[in-house]
Design an enzyme around this catalytic site. Structure first.
Site, PDB file in Angstrom:
ATOM      1  N   ASP A 191      39.172   6.783   0.311  1.00 24.38           N
ATOM      2  CA  ASP A 191      38.552   7.887   1.042  1.00 24.38           C
ATOM      3  C   ASP A 191      37.033   8.009   0.880  1.00 24.38           C
ATOM      4  OD1 ASP A 191      40.838   8.936   2.343  1.00 24.38           O
ATOM      5  OD2 ASP A 191      41.521   9.784   0.443  1.00 24.38           O
ATOM      6  N   ASP A 238      43.761   6.434   9.264  1.00 24.18           N
ATOM      7  CA  ASP A 238      42.610   7.277   8.901  1.00 24.18           C
ATOM      8  C   ASP A 238      41.430   6.445   8.394  1.00 24.18           C
ATOM      9  OD1 ASP A 238      45.261   8.134   8.382  1.00 24.18           O
ATOM     10  OD2 ASP A 238      44.614   9.937   7.351  1.00 24.18           O
TER      11      ASP A 238
HETATM   12  N1  GLY Z   1      42.961  11.489   5.908  1.00 24.32           N
HETATM   13  C1  GLY Z   1      44.006  12.328   5.514  1.00 24.32           C
HETATM   14  C2  GLY Z   1      44.435  13.288   6.552  1.00 24.32           C
HETATM   15  O1  GLY Z   1      43.999  13.208   7.698  1.00 24.32           O
HETATM   16  O2  GLY Z   1      45.231  14.164   6.208  1.00 24.32           O
END
Ligand code: GLY
Length: 392
Positions: A104, A164
């Site tokens: 992330d 994501d």
């Molecule tokens: N990237 C994690 C979410 O969108 O919950």
């Protein structure tokens, strides 16, 4: 369900209205600085209100990003100073590797530190963002050519990418630009090719996550984490796909990314309910009574406004106007109008929803979340000015 002609009947937001909603958002951000400069809002509100917490999870950079957007719009020192305090926290976090065993880094360090470096030239911000890019690089798996999202590196039960992660790639492109080291860029390009090659299904919906064989790198299967079931389209995942394709096109100008953008965006738009605020998964439509995820509409709008820059004539106008329709719906139905109502910006998001087909518990259901607030504000900024994205 919508068709192209039904979508065209919805009203678009004007520049003036977008400016008014943005001014309100900036005011709300200003009002939160006392509480959220030394500390960060938790990832989602509870009962409409964020509580202060430490710099943890994948979600804190969005709040700092809101501060930088407010600074860009106003030039006020109060925002610059608060942003600088938060950048120090991001440097501390990456130096101490606090909750950084995941992919992330782009979500965390792009709207906070890349933004700070671009807007103020902060050396602290540059250092922090480059350390974050290095941290992310460690998660690249040669076998399969992707960034492993979560868990112990190489572990069979975590050997997967998630859609994501397309939004984490701009941090790597930026790192190559500022260092001249092309490795960041090469790995990002490899990941994007792998990801879009497996997460987009023939019907233009998307898998949330995709597993690979750690011994051979062979793609194995798509599985959901936050969607309703493995074969459904989690609305936020689809939105990450929209913005991810647009940002990938921005860097590579590969026509395949534009084609994929059209596919995933059209699927998203066709599956919107009558008020244009997506249910948390596109398995649901009116009148399911399921919760919405407003953040997915905000992310999708930003992706459409980005991609429209590279499109021509009627197609550019179509996606720009569709983004204006989504933003109009967000402003009318989800925008926080007063501090009494909430200390966020965008109501009716869903972080995670419990279902028989996913491992999640209910979390931040029908609440604000930091990324929804940020992308709502980014979409408004994009509508009122010729904005240079933080996302490379
Ligand atoms: N990237 C994690 C979410 O969108 O919950």
């Amino acid at each position: 369900m919508q068709t192209k002609s039904s979508l065209l009947t919805y009203k678009t937001i004007s520049n003036q209205e977008a400016g008014e909603y943005l001014a309100k958002a900036v005011d709300l951000v200003r009002g939160n600085l006392d509480r959220f400069t030394d500390r960060f809002p938790y990832s989602n509100s509870e009962g409409g209100f964020y509580q202060p917490g430490d710099n943890r999870e994948w979600t804190t950079g969005f709040w700092t990003g809101e501060i930088w957007l407010a600074y860009e719009m106003t030039g006020e020192q109060v925002f610059r100073e608060a942003g600088a305090v938060q950048v120090e926290s991001f440097l501390d976090r990456i130096e101490k590797r606090i909750d950084t065993d995941n992919h992330d880094m782009g979500f965390l360090y792009t709207p906070s530190c890349v933004a700070a470096y671009r807007l103020t030239g902060s050396r602290t911000a540059k250092k922090a963002a480059l350390l974050a890019a290095d941290n992310l690089l460690e998660r690249f798996q040669e076998k399969g050519q992707f960034f492993q999202a979560w868990g112990e590196l190489g572990a069979r039960d975590n050997y997967r990418l998630i859609i994501d992660c397309l939004l984490n790639m701009p941090l790597l492109f930026w790192a190559s630009e500022v260092t001249g080291n092309m490795v960041y860029r090469e790995k990002a390009i490899a990941h994007i090719r792998t990801a879009v090659g497996c997460v987009i299904r023939p019907d233009r919906s998307t898998y949330h996550t995709y597993f690979f064989d750690p011994d051979t790198g062979k793609p194995l299967k798509g599985v959901t984490h936050q969607g309703n079931r493995d074969g459904s389209a989690w609305s936020r995942g689809q939105a990450w796909g929209i913005y991810g394709c647009a940002l990938s096109y921005r860097v590579e100008h590969d026509p395949r990314y534009m084609e994929m953008f059209r596919d995933v965006t059209d699927y998203f738009l066709e599956h919107l309910p009558s008020d244009l605020i997506p249910y948390w998964d596109f398995d649901f439509d009116d009148p399911s009574g399921e919760p919405r995820d407003s953040s997915s509409a905000a992310i999708a709008a930003c992706g459409m406004l980005e991609m429209a820059k590279y499109m021509e004539g009627q197609e550019a106008s179509y996606y720009t106007d569709m983004a204006r329709r989504l933003v109009k719906a967000l402003c009318s139905r989800c925008a926080v109008k007063s501090r009494k109502e909430s200390n966020g910006l965008l109501l009716h998001g869903t972080y995670a929803r419990d279902s028989a087909g996913n491992p999640c518990s209910n979390r931040g259901v029908d609440e604000c979340n930091t990324w929804g607030d940020y992308f709502y504000m980014e979409a408004l900024v994009r509508l009122v000015k010729d904005w240079e994205p933080y996302w490379y």
